[in-house]
Design an enzyme around this catalytic site. Structure first.
Site, PDB file in Angstrom:
ATOM      1  N   SER A 175      48.838  63.976  67.885  1.00 26.79           N
ATOM      2  CA  SER A 175      48.550  62.614  68.433  1.00 26.79           C
ATOM      3  C   SER A 175      47.556  62.256  67.295  1.00 26.79           C
ATOM      4  O   SER A 175      47.682  61.989  66.113  1.00 26.79           O
ATOM      5  CB  SER A 175      47.966  62.406  69.851  1.00 26.79           C
ATOM      6  OG  SER A 175      47.997  61.145  70.377  1.00 26.79           O
ATOM      7  N   ASP A 268      53.586  57.893  77.759  1.00 26.97           N
ATOM      8  CA  ASP A 268      54.697  58.030  76.745  1.00 26.97           C
ATOM      9  C   ASP A 268      55.127  57.044  75.942  1.00 26.97           C
ATOM     10  O   ASP A 268      55.310  56.843  74.822  1.00 26.97           O
ATOM     11  CB  ASP A 268      55.908  58.813  77.322  1.00 26.97           C
ATOM     12  CG  ASP A 268      55.410  60.470  77.608  1.00 26.97           C
ATOM     13  OD1 ASP A 268      54.542  60.658  77.455  1.00 26.97           O
ATOM     14  OD2 ASP A 268      56.201  60.923  78.674  1.00 26.97           O
ATOM     15  N   HIS A 302      54.986  62.230  74.895  1.00 23.22           N
ATOM     16  CA  HIS A 302      53.899  62.392  73.923  1.00 23.22           C
ATOM     17  C   HIS A 302      53.230  63.821  74.356  1.00 23.22           C
ATOM     18  O   HIS A 302      52.268  63.438  75.356  1.00 23.22           O
ATOM     19  CB  HIS A 302      53.186  61.134  73.991  1.00 23.22           C
ATOM     20  CG  HIS A 302      51.745  61.073  73.006  1.00 23.22           C
ATOM     21  ND1 HIS A 302      52.349  60.888  71.540  1.00 23.22           N
ATOM     22  CD2 HIS A 302      50.700  61.022  73.150  1.00 23.22           C
ATOM     23  CE1 HIS A 302      51.336  60.883  70.799  1.00 23.22           C
ATOM     24  NE2 HIS A 302      50.113  60.895  71.717  1.00 23.22           N
TER      25      HIS A 302
END
Length: 323
Positions: A175, A268, A302
């Protein structure tokens, strides 16, 4: 502070077995104890806490003029580090937004790297530090880029048996950390021979600069209302940090990327569609430049994909100098 560190708790759990191991003449424990004394201050870092009892996961917290609080790092050593006498390549792993230096330990990185001849360094990067020296700060210094590049890397090379060179280092992250890995790789060309981005943004300016707006908005939490890139933006800083504007800097490097294609939660949806679009744009630019890479699109949202990390780690070790 140490009592809140799961790594520290593991150290304390293991402590009961140390005296018995010493009584049996366990050479690895003796080597660990003697090696621990060799790790010291330097490169602008003063150790204020340490944990070196665990055979593999060593922990340090520093005082540094670059950060207005005391950041920490986990250093995960190979299984045979204390007995082999070998020198090892290093993988730097950067955590995501809201995370910390323990993030990858929570994700099972000890098991994922078991038996692998590589040191893994996992530093703090601020909850929303964006692996940057911010344009401004209302809470004192938060120069994460200076801390990692100018202090931590040379400190690691000075205190552990590493290949202190381009072909001895890789970097990866999840990320925000995946962005940091891509950014550091291009901006500091001679530092890292391999880069891995797990759901990391690769394009800052697409969709009206949505990622820059996101970085500024979230970084304000860490900077007391100030922002990483400034308002209005410091355009030179954005260009310097934007992987899409540094394509030639990735030539002759190993590049690994993965992003999710099926967001399910609100979290997400907030992150992964933009990540996926940016990685696709970045891959297109690499294709046009004739720069090879390995990329995956995977179902889900994610999150850090440990199943991909296993294969990625083999690729990293294959690219770097052998231990």
């Amino acid at each position: 502070m140490m009592s809140e560190n799961p790594t520290r708790r593991n150290i304390l759990k293991a402590a009961g077995g140390l005296s018995a191991a010493l009584a049996l003449g366990a050479g690895s424990v003796v080597a660990t104890a003697s090696a621990a004394h060799a790790v010291g201050d330097g490169n602008g870092l003063r150790i204020v806490q340490r944990g070196e009892t665990d055979p593999r996961m060593w922990y340090y917290r520093f005082a540094t003029a670059e950060i207005g609080w005391q950041p920490a790092v986990n250093v995960l050593l190979p299984d045979d580090y204390h007995t082999s006498g070998r020198t090892y390549p290093v993988l730097y792993m950067l955590h995501g937004g809201g995370g910390d230096f323990i993030e990858f330990d929570r994700q099972g990185i000890r098991e994922l790297t078991a038996g692998k001849p590589i040191i893994v360094v996992m530093p703090d990067g601020g909850k929303t530090g964006w692996y940057s020296n911010p344009v401004s700060s209302n809470v004192g210094p938060r120069n994460w880029e200076n801390f990692h590049i100018n202090q931590l890397i040379p400190w690691i090379d000075a205190n552990f048996r590493t290949f202190a060179e381009y072909d001895g280092r890789a970097i990866g992250g999840f990320s925000m950390g995946g962005f940091g890995a891509l950014k550091y790789t291009a901006k500091y060309w001679g530092h890292f021979a391999s880069v891995s981005s797990y759901s990391g943004p690769a394009s800052l300016r697409r969709d009206g600069g949505l990622v820059v707006h996101w970085a500024n908005t979230t970084s304000a939490l860490d900077l007391g209302g100030a922002t990483v890139y400034g308002v209005p933006w410091d355009q030179a800083r954005v260009t310097a940090d934007n992987p899409m504007e540094r394509i030639e800097s990735y030539r002759n490097k190993r590049i690994f990327m993965v992003a999710g294609t099926a967001p399910k939660t609100a979290f997400d949806w907030l992150n992964e569609p933009q990540v996926l679009a940016g990685q696709r744009e970045f891959r297109g630019a690499l294709d046009r430049a004739g720069i090879p890479y390995e990329a995956h699109e995977d179902g889900g949202g994610h999150f850090f994909r440990g199943n991909f990390f296993r294969g990625d780690l083999d690729g990293i070790i294959g690219r770097l100098r052998r231990a």
